[in-house]
Design a protein around this motif. Structure first.
Motif, short mmCIF file in Angstrom:
data_model
loop_
_atom_site.label_atom_id
_atom_site.label_comp_id
_atom_site.label_asym_id
_atom_site.label_seq_id
_atom_site.Cartn_x
_atom_site.Cartn_y
_atom_site.Cartn_z
N PHE A 9 -7.93 -13.38 12.75
CA PHE A 9 -8.87 -12.42 12.16
C PHE A 9 -8.45 -11.03 12.57
CE2 PHE A 9 -13.06 -15.11 11.97
CZ PHE A 9 -12.45 -15.98 11.08
N LYS A 10 -8.64 -10.06 11.66
CA LYS A 10 -8.39 -8.67 12.04
C LYS A 10 -9.62 -7.82 11.70
CE LYS A 10 -7.17 -4.34 11.12
NZ LYS A 10 -7.44 -3.37 10.05
N PHE A 11 -10.07 -7.06 12.68
CA PHE A 11 -11.20 -6.15 12.48
C PHE A 11 -10.71 -4.72 12.63
CE2 PHE A 11 -13.15 -10.13 13.70
CZ PHE A 11 -14.26 -10.21 12.86
N ARG A 49 0.44 4.57 11.57
CA ARG A 49 -1.00 4.64 11.33
C ARG A 49 -1.44 3.48 10.43
NH1 ARG A 49 -4.33 8.95 12.57
NH2 ARG A 49 -5.83 7.28 12.28
N GLU A 50 -2.60 2.99 10.73
CA GLU A 50 -3.21 1.86 9.99
C GLU A 50 -2.46 0.55 10.21
OE1 GLU A 50 -6.10 2.21 8.37
OE2 GLU A 50 -6.13 4.34 8.85
N GLY A 51 -1.64 0.51 11.28
CA GLY A 51 -0.74 -0.63 11.47
C GLY A 51 -1.36 -1.90 12.01
N TRP A 100 -11.11 -8.32 7.84
CA TRP A 100 -12.52 -8.03 7.54
C TRP A 100 -12.67 -6.54 7.24
CZ3 TRP A 100 -15.95 -11.98 7.06
CH2 TRP A 100 -15.61 -13.20 7.62
N LYS A 101 -13.10 -6.20 6.02
CA LYS A 101 -13.12 -4.80 5.59
C LYS A 101 -14.54 -4.39 5.16
CE LYS A 101 -8.58 -4.26 5.74
NZ LYS A 101 -7.78 -3.17 6.28
N ASP A 102 -14.68 -3.09 4.88
CA ASP A 102 -15.99 -2.58 4.43
C ASP A 102 -16.12 -2.62 2.90
OD1 ASP A 102 -14.21 -0.59 3.78
OD2 ASP A 102 -15.28 1.02 4.80
N VAL A 103 -15.19 -3.32 2.24
CA VAL A 103 -15.27 -3.50 0.78
C VAL A 103 -15.26 -5.00 0.49
CG1 VAL A 103 -14.24 -1.34 -0.03
CG2 VAL A 103 -12.75 -3.16 0.76
N ALA A 163 -2.18 1.60 -2.22
CA ALA A 163 -3.54 1.04 -2.08
C ALA A 163 -3.77 0.81 -0.58
CB ALA A 163 -3.66 -0.27 -2.85
N THR A 164 -4.59 1.66 0.04
CA THR A 164 -4.67 1.69 1.51
C THR A 164 -5.50 0.55 2.10
OG1 THR A 164 -6.55 3.17 1.33
CG2 THR A 164 -4.39 4.20 1.64
N VAL A 165 -6.03 -0.30 1.25
CA VAL A 165 -6.90 -1.37 1.77
C VAL A 165 -6.13 -2.31 2.71
CG1 VAL A 165 -6.62 -2.78 -0.31
CG2 VAL A 165 -8.64 -3.08 1.12
N VAL A 170 -9.93 -6.76 -2.36
CA VAL A 170 -9.04 -5.81 -3.04
C VAL A 170 -9.60 -5.59 -4.44
CG1 VAL A 170 -6.70 -5.34 -3.84
CG2 VAL A 170 -7.05 -6.64 -1.72
N MET A 171 -9.72 -4.34 -4.84
CA MET A 171 -10.29 -4.02 -6.15
C MET A 171 -9.23 -3.36 -7.02
SD MET A 171 -13.93 -2.87 -4.65
CE MET A 171 -14.84 -3.75 -5.82
N ASP A 172 -9.55 -3.16 -8.29
CA ASP A 172 -8.53 -2.60 -9.19
C ASP A 172 -8.42 -1.08 -9.03
OD1 ASP A 172 -10.86 -1.93 -10.41
OD2 ASP A 172 -10.43 -2.90 -12.33
N ALA A 173 -9.18 -0.50 -8.12
CA ALA A 173 -9.07 0.92 -7.75
C ALA A 173 -9.86 1.08 -6.46
CB ALA A 173 -9.65 1.81 -8.84
N ASP A 174 -9.62 2.20 -5.76
CA ASP A 174 -10.39 2.45 -4.54
C ASP A 174 -11.85 2.73 -4.93
OD1 ASP A 174 -11.59 3.44 -2.27
OD2 ASP A 174 -9.90 4.72 -1.70
N PRO A 175 -12.80 1.89 -4.49
CA PRO A 175 -14.19 2.09 -4.93
C PRO A 175 -14.80 3.42 -4.44
CG PRO A 175 -14.06 0.39 -3.25
CD PRO A 175 -12.65 0.74 -3.61
N ARG A 176 -14.18 4.02 -3.41
CA ARG A 176 -14.68 5.33 -2.98
C ARG A 176 -14.42 6.40 -4.03
NH1 ARG A 176 -14.31 5.83 3.47
NH2 ARG A 176 -13.47 3.74 3.60
N LEU A 177 -13.30 6.24 -4.76
CA LEU A 177 -12.95 7.22 -5.79
C LEU A 177 -13.44 6.80 -7.17
CD1 LEU A 177 -9.23 7.89 -4.75
CD2 LEU A 177 -11.27 9.18 -4.10
P1 ADP Z 1 -9.74 -0.89 8.25
O1 ADP Z 1 -11.15 -0.68 8.74
O2 ADP Z 1 -9.28 -2.30 8.38
O3 ADP Z 1 -8.76 0.11 8.83
P2 ADP Z 1 -9.39 0.60 5.83
O4 ADP Z 1 -10.47 1.63 5.95
O5 ADP Z 1 -8.01 1.03 6.17
O6 ADP Z 1 -9.80 -0.67 6.69
O7 ADP Z 1 -9.40 -0.06 4.38
C1 ADP Z 1 -10.59 -0.21 3.64
C2 ADP Z 1 -10.73 0.93 2.67
O8 ADP Z 1 -9.66 0.88 1.73
C3 ADP Z 1 -11.96 0.88 1.80
O9 ADP Z 1 -13.05 1.50 2.41
C4 ADP Z 1 -11.54 1.56 0.51
O10 ADP Z 1 -12.07 2.87 0.39
C5 ADP Z 1 -10.03 1.67 0.62
N1 ADP Z 1 -9.30 1.20 -0.57
C6 ADP Z 1 -8.24 1.84 -1.14
N2 ADP Z 1 -7.78 1.18 -2.19
C7 ADP Z 1 -8.56 0.07 -2.34
C8 ADP Z 1 -8.56 -1.02 -3.24
N3 ADP Z 1 -7.68 -1.12 -4.25
N4 ADP Z 1 -9.49 -1.99 -3.08
C9 ADP Z 1 -10.39 -1.93 -2.06
N5 ADP Z 1 -10.43 -0.91 -1.17
C10 ADP Z 1 -9.54 0.09 -1.29
#
Ligand code: ADP
Ligand code: ASP
Ligand code: MG
Length: 436
Positions: free
Chosen positions: A4-6, A216-218, A238-241, A274-276, A244-251
């Protein structure tokens, strides 16, 4: 076994820590490794500490350390009195004491590094990984407080790397060996160990013994290395989304969940930004056929996204990826000569030395244009190294849009009202350098 990764968002407050324990208890199974990154935005604050110490602004560095301590204190204070009746561990420690022990070590480290001759990037790696050490030390104390048997492993003792500071490469053979040794010790010899807890993002250089970081983000990548080495059944991040979505839901609030992806699609999406998931995460999993699940810590009962679960490798979902805060670096040869392979290798070397990547490149007769992350600390040395040979112009305030597998109509919809400097496409992957 499972890994698991948090990430930082999952442990940004007291509720995050409670939830982490619940998720590990509910879904963990009996052989589990838990990889945790720094809490909230700690790594950004530590980067500022590095800047302050390197520029001899000691009081500012101390002030920032004070902020780091306060932010952690706020996270753990609500947990102080939550001692579970199952807590039997003799070494149960007060969360605040644990925080202060590690804060003292950070300060000691900063004092001993002050005025050292280490290069900037090496110095950086000695400091910024403290975020992960702090977070896992606190999670460990919280596990103890709640009677959750586990072993805290210092990732620097198992992730063996080279000395590419801030982007260290894994030395696979010794890393796999160390991970196996630790794994065997845990589950054979230690009674009551329900999981191994370790840090993402950090390792140790095999030669110098100094700390390294994986970029970063490694932390996603760390979890993938552990899963690969130990032949995990699956890796769950484990993420806050919801996945994986077809776009970043924040944008793009209308973004839709992609329930399954092939490794190839996931690699492409992360490569284009895609930074997820960290882009290096997929390869070690693909090599061993280990599925990756991206799940929501807010809705753990939802299935999330399954990557590499045996989908058709030819399937392609349409998606949009936006890389913000980009710079366009235009290089023109000073004597109107072509930019030859030699010139190109010089340009790429300057980028490599600063850990910058060319997110897009375009070559014309006497000029070469690159889209890069607009990070002034990295771009300035690149410009200095190349200015004797090229006229250089930097345009800021851009973003790089990648539209994958979309119809003409969909692309027009996304780009309506936008202004872009240029576009490039290969098959049905279109990229636009958009003015923000
Ligand atoms: P972590 O807490 O593991 O570091 P991140 O914050 O790096 O997680 O990754 C989760 C974030 O990635 C989401 O909050 C979302 O805004 C962003 N994100 C970018 N692209 C996507 C995508 N295609 N699908 C889902 N989330 C995405
Ligand atoms: N804490 C590190 C960062 O913020 C690593 C990670 O979160 O994955 O970059
Ligand atoms: Mg992250």
């Amino acid at each position: 076994m499972l890994v698991f990764k948090f990430g930082g968002a999952s442990v940004q407050d007291a509720e995050g820590l409670r939830r982490l324990l619940r998720l590990v208890r509910t879904y963990g199974g009996d052989s589990l490794w838990v990889v945790v990154s720094a809490m909230g935005k700690t790594t950004n604050l530590l980067e500022q500490v590095v800047q302050a110490v390197r520029h001899d602004r000691w009081p500012e560095a101390m002030e920032l350390c004070g902020q780091i301590r306060e932010a952690h204190l706020e996270r753990i204070q609500p947990l102080r009195l939550e001692v579970d009746s199952r807590a039997t561990s003799p070494d149960q420690k007060n969360l605040e004491q644990v925080l202060d022990t590690w804060m003292d070590r950070l300060l000691e480290e900063l004092r001993s590094l002050r005025g050292s001759q280490l290069s900037y990037n090496c110095f950086y790696d000695q400091v910024v990984g403290y975020g992960e050490i702090l977070s896992t030390a606190l999670v460990s104390a919280y596990f103890d407080q709640n009677g959750w048997g586990h072993r805290w492993v210092d990732a620097r003792d198992v992730l063996v790397t080279d000395a590419t500071w801030r982007d260290a490469r894994i030395q696979w053979e010794p890393t796999i060996q160390r991970l196996h040794e630790v794994h065997q010790e845990d589950y054979r010899n230690q009674q009551g160990v329900q999981c191994v807890l370790t840090q993402g993002f950090i390792g140790r250089d095999r030669v110098s013994g100094l700390n390294t970081t994986l970029g970063r983000e490694g932390s996603d990548f760390t979890a993938s290395v552990v899963a690969h080495a130990l032949h995990a059944r699956e890796l769950w991040v484990w993420k806050d989304v919801d996945g994986v979505m077809d776009a970043d839901p924040r944008l793009f609030p209308m973004a839709r969940l992609l329930p399954s992806l092939s490794y190839l699609e996931a690699v492409e999406m992360t490569y284009y930004g895609a930074t997820v998931i960290h882009p290096k995460t997929i390869q070690p999993l693909q090599n061993k056929g280990i599925p990756l699940r991206v799940r929501s810590f807010l809705h753990p009962e939802a299935p999330g996204t399954l990557i590499g679960g045996g989908e058709n490798e030819d399937q392609r979902h349409s998606c949009v990826i936006v890389k913000k805060n980009q710079g366009l670096l235009e290089l023109v040869s000073k004597d109107f000569s072509f930019i030859s392979e030699e010139g190109l290798s010089m340009i790429y070397r300057a980028l490599y030395e600063q850990g910058l990547k060319a997110n897009l490149a375009r070559h014309t007769a006497v000029s070469f244009s690159l889209v890069v992350d607009n990070d002034p600390y990295k771009l300035q040395p690149v410009q200095e190294a190349l200015s004797p040979f090229f006229e250089i112009h930097l345009t800021q305030g851009l973003s790089l849009w990648t539209l994958m597998h979309q119809s003409d109509k969909m692309r027009r919809g996304f780009l309506s009202g936008k202004q872009w400097l240029f576009e490039q496409h290969l098959n049905d992957i279109y990229q636009y350098v958009v003015v923000e």
